[in-house]
Scaffold this active site. Structure first.
Site, PDB file in Angstrom:
ATOM      1  N   GLN A 171      41.465  29.569  31.591  1.00  0.00           N
ATOM      2  CA  GLN A 171      42.403  29.962  30.541  1.00  0.00           C
ATOM      3  C   GLN A 171      43.867  29.919  31.010  1.00  0.00           C
ATOM      4  O   GLN A 171      44.164  30.004  32.197  1.00  0.00           O
ATOM      5  CB  GLN A 171      42.056  31.371  30.036  1.00  0.00           C
ATOM      6  CG  GLN A 171      40.778  31.446  29.244  1.00  0.00           C
ATOM      7  CD  GLN A 171      39.531  31.483  30.101  1.00  0.00           C
ATOM      8  OE1 GLN A 171      39.592  31.488  31.321  1.00  0.00           O
ATOM      9  NE2 GLN A 171      38.381  31.498  29.457  1.00  0.00           N
ATOM     10  N   GLY A 192      31.414  23.173  40.369  1.00  0.00           N
ATOM     11  CA  GLY A 192      31.208  24.599  40.161  1.00  0.00           C
ATOM     12  C   GLY A 192      31.604  25.002  38.749  1.00  0.00           C
ATOM     13  O   GLY A 192      32.063  24.199  37.945  1.00  0.00           O
ATOM     14  N   ALA A 445      41.895  42.580  31.341  1.00  0.00           N
ATOM     15  CA  ALA A 445      41.372  42.119  32.621  1.00  0.00           C
ATOM     16  C   ALA A 445      40.001  42.709  32.916  1.00  0.00           C
ATOM     17  O   ALA A 445      39.744  43.896  32.681  1.00  0.00           O
ATOM     18  CB  ALA A 445      42.341  42.476  33.739  1.00  0.00           C
ATOM     19  N   HIS A 478      37.519  40.486  26.118  1.00  0.00           N
ATOM     20  CA  HIS A 478      37.191  41.748  26.791  1.00  0.00           C
ATOM     21  C   HIS A 478      37.780  43.003  26.163  1.00  0.00           C
ATOM     22  O   HIS A 478      37.911  44.022  26.860  1.00  0.00           O
ATOM     23  CB  HIS A 478      37.619  41.716  28.265  1.00  0.00           C
ATOM     24  CG  HIS A 478      37.137  40.543  29.034  1.00  0.00           C
ATOM     25  ND1 HIS A 478      35.842  40.107  28.992  1.00  0.00           N
ATOM     26  CD2 HIS A 478      37.791  39.699  29.882  1.00  0.00           C
ATOM     27  CE1 HIS A 478      35.703  39.049  29.786  1.00  0.00           C
ATOM     28  NE2 HIS A 478      36.876  38.770  30.320  1.00  0.00           N
ATOM     29  N   GLU A 499      34.930  36.366  25.311  1.00  0.00           N
ATOM     30  CA  GLU A 499      33.884  37.149  25.954  1.00  0.00           C
ATOM     31  C   GLU A 499      34.082  38.603  25.561  1.00  0.00           C
ATOM     32  O   GLU A 499      35.212  39.099  25.564  1.00  0.00           O
ATOM     33  CB  GLU A 499      33.949  37.027  27.474  1.00  0.00           C
ATOM     34  CG  GLU A 499      33.431  35.715  28.007  1.00  0.00           C
ATOM     35  CD  GLU A 499      33.527  35.652  29.526  1.00  0.00           C
ATOM     36  OE1 GLU A 499      34.210  36.515  30.127  1.00  0.00           O
ATOM     37  OE2 GLU A 499      32.930  34.736  30.110  1.00  0.00           O
TER      38      GLU A 499
END
Length: 602
Positions: A171, A192, A445, A478, A499
């Protein structure tokens, strides 16, 4: 993003393109730079209407704006020095803008770390050619790119050494106005995890390979091809984009972007710095600079107050009151009062991730209900005293028609916690009609300092009250309650990534009346018209994996409220969704990280 959400597959039978790994850089032929001189809004008057101006316009860009020209000695050494400092400084205070004057540069590999922006100073990307690479990789984090935030590349032409440039970001890492004369690899070395990302107004002559990227949004660009998709790939106005095929493969493709206006940018007209202001486009497709000269107007630097991090909010407001625009040079600005943008057409442009931190619970920045304000290129970081809001576009009840000249919010990012204690009830509030928010990451965060369910409490990420608002590239993560709450009419979102908060302690902590959990994206009960394309919500309740989230999306069940290409996914079975939107859509599947999808709603 989680440090290890779930394995993102390397495409079967798709080896890494030959030569993608770093190697010695080779010189190559280059195009001659072309600089156009555009008519702007004129130079600033020596005096403001009220008398002599107390604050000067223009001036030096400060120590953290590094300007190179083709004759600069040891450019690679300076790039490497800054990268070494910034590579793993995720929550550090260093901020840098690396600017390249028009011309040709040979044998460079500009590796970008945190809070580092690289940009050309021409009117067209092709004015500034790097025979080499602008690289983002994830060696600092053991090959995991899910925390490669807060960096950018703009307004350059690249001739990658291997034929393919690596841009493995997540992001808040825009790739704008770039011309890659080759391919683009969006995955880290070793494939990854990666969770980006955003491309706009760019031309990639070769193929874009997302590989392990979980989601991506590309707007008003041109690509030579697109290799694969994992969960959610969205395109609007992109020549060469894959055809619409959601749910398998999960491509959501709009032929055009409803409304767009590219981000303002700094450039050189001879020896004079100016800021170019691209014009609004309707139903755009392809790059805005296809003919070499973009359409729009420009302002001389003398019309800007060139701010430094030690400037107070009072100084910034004084500059605005005197009729100046703001150019925020790299650094961290502490604000003891709100920066008030009252004048139509005001530009607030940040360089090198200039960061605003409000003290004493104030709102960092507010915009009046006026035409054509442009906010771009800065980060708002919540302070330790709770702010009711961090950024407000228009006052409560704003109702003026701005369809001809909307306010734009571009590459403006918001963070609560991570760099230290921070709280804000709501991060971004949009009250003005016709506002365009083009690429934002609003993040409570999940790691760093000052992180915990109540420690960095933040109920809502984005609240939209204004009518006719368009958001292209919306990343919100979040929050303790609704991540996005949309109350305005005729709102539109093209691409959404979310998320839910990881750190909810138990089911009761997220209970929303009789509903299990707050939706990631909530359309108000009274809204009659709304539309969204390519929206995804993920859960990773790692503190209490037994938590159940009823749905990712909530909206009134009306014919005028429409969604295309929705998905929810449980990361490794840490929490579950029962539905996708309202009571529609299958539940997520145990510990299997497999999205549940709804093609159209209703």
């Amino acid at each position: 993003m989680p440090s290890s959400p779930t394995p993102s597959p390397t495409p079967s039978g798709a080896p890494e393109p030959s030569g993608v790994r770093r190697r010695s850089l080779l010189a190559a032929a280059a195009a001659a730079p072309v600089l156009a001189s555009l008519a702007g809004a004129g130079t600033a008057a020596a005096d403001s209407p009220g008398g002599p101006r107390a604050l000067p316009g223009g001036g030096d860009l400060g120590p953290n704006v590094i300007v190179f020209d083709p004759s600069t000695a040891n450019i690679q050494g300076r790039l490497d020095e800054i990268f070494k400092q910034q590579e793993s400084a995720q929550f550090g205070t260093g901020r840098y803008a690396l600017l390249f004057k028009p011309g040709t540069y040979n044998g460079l590999n500009a590796q970008l770390g945190f809070y580092t922006s690289i940009a050309g100073l021409g009117l067209s990307p092709d004015d500034t050619t790097i025979n080499g690479d602008v690289t983002v990789d994830a060696g600092w984090f053991d090959g995991n790119a899910t925390q490669n935030f807060w960096r950018s590349a703009e307004n350059l032409a690249l001739v990658p050494v291997s034929g393919t440039n690596r841009w493995a970001v997540s992001q808040a890492a825009p790739f704008r106005r770039m011309h890659v004369r080759g391919g683009l690899n969006l995955a880290p070395d070793g494939y990854g995890w990666a969770s980006g990302g955003y491309i706009a107004d760019s031309r990639i002559d070769g193929t874009v390979g997302p590989y392990s990227q979980q989601q991506w949004y590309t707007r008003d660009s041109s690509v030579g091809g697109w290799l694969n998709a994992v969960w959610n790939m969205v395109f609007s106005g992109v020549e060469g984009a894959p055809a619409q095929s959601f749910p398998e493969p999960p491509y959501t493709t709009l032929e055009t972007t409803p409304v767009s206006r590219e981000k303002p940018f700094l450039y050189l007209d001879g020896d004079e710095y100016r800021v170019f202001l691209p014009e609004k486009r309707t139903d755009a497709r392809g790059v805005s600079w296809g003919s070499g000269t973009p359409r729009g107007t420009s302002l001389p630097l003398s019309r800007f107050y060139v701010a430094r991090p030690d400037d107070s909010a009072a100084t910034l407001n004084q500059a605005l009151e005197e009729g100046l625009h703001l150019l925020l040079t790299p650094g961290v600005y502490r604000l003891d009062r709100t920066v008030d943008v009252q004048r139509a057409g005001t530009v607030v442009l940040g360089l090198g991730y200039a960061t605003l931190i409000p003290d004493n619970g104030v709102t960092a920045l507010k915009v009046a209900d006026v035409d054509g304000v442009r906010l771009a290129g800065f980060l708002v970081d919540a302070g330790p005293v709770n702010s009711a809001t961090l950024l407000e576009v228009g006052p409560e009840g704003a109702s003026a028609d701005h369809s001809a000249n909307p306010t734009t919010v571009q590459d403006v990012f918001v963070r609560i916690g991570g760099a230290g204690p921070g709280k804000a009830t709501t991060s971004l509030v949009v009250n003005s009609r016709h506002t365009i928010v083009d690429h934002t990451w609003v993040w409570r965060a999940d790691h760093g300092d000052g992180v915990g369910w109540e420690t960095n409490r933040a109920d809502h990420g984005v609240v939209v009250n204004g009518d006719d608002v368009l958001i292209t590239g919306l990343f919100v993560e979040h929050f303790n309650k609704y991540d996005v709450q949309w109350n305005g009419e005729r709102g539109r979102t093209v691409f959404f990534q979310n998320e839910k908060a990881y750190d909810a302690p138990d089911q009761a902590a997220i209970q929303n009346g009789s509903v299990k959990g707050y939706a990631a994206y909530k359309v108000g009960d009274d809204v009659t018209e709304h539309e969204g394309w390519g929206l995804g919500s993920y859960c990773y309740y790692n503190v209490n994996p037994s938590i159940v989230q009823h749905h990712g999306f909530a909206a009134p069940n009306r014919s005028g409220v429409r969604f295309h290409g929705l998905l929810v996914v449980s990361l490794g079975g840490n929490g579950q969704y029962e539905c996708v939107i309202n009571d529609t859509g299958s539940p997520t599947s145990g510990a299997d990280t497999v999205p549940s999808k709804v093609v159209q709603y209703p």
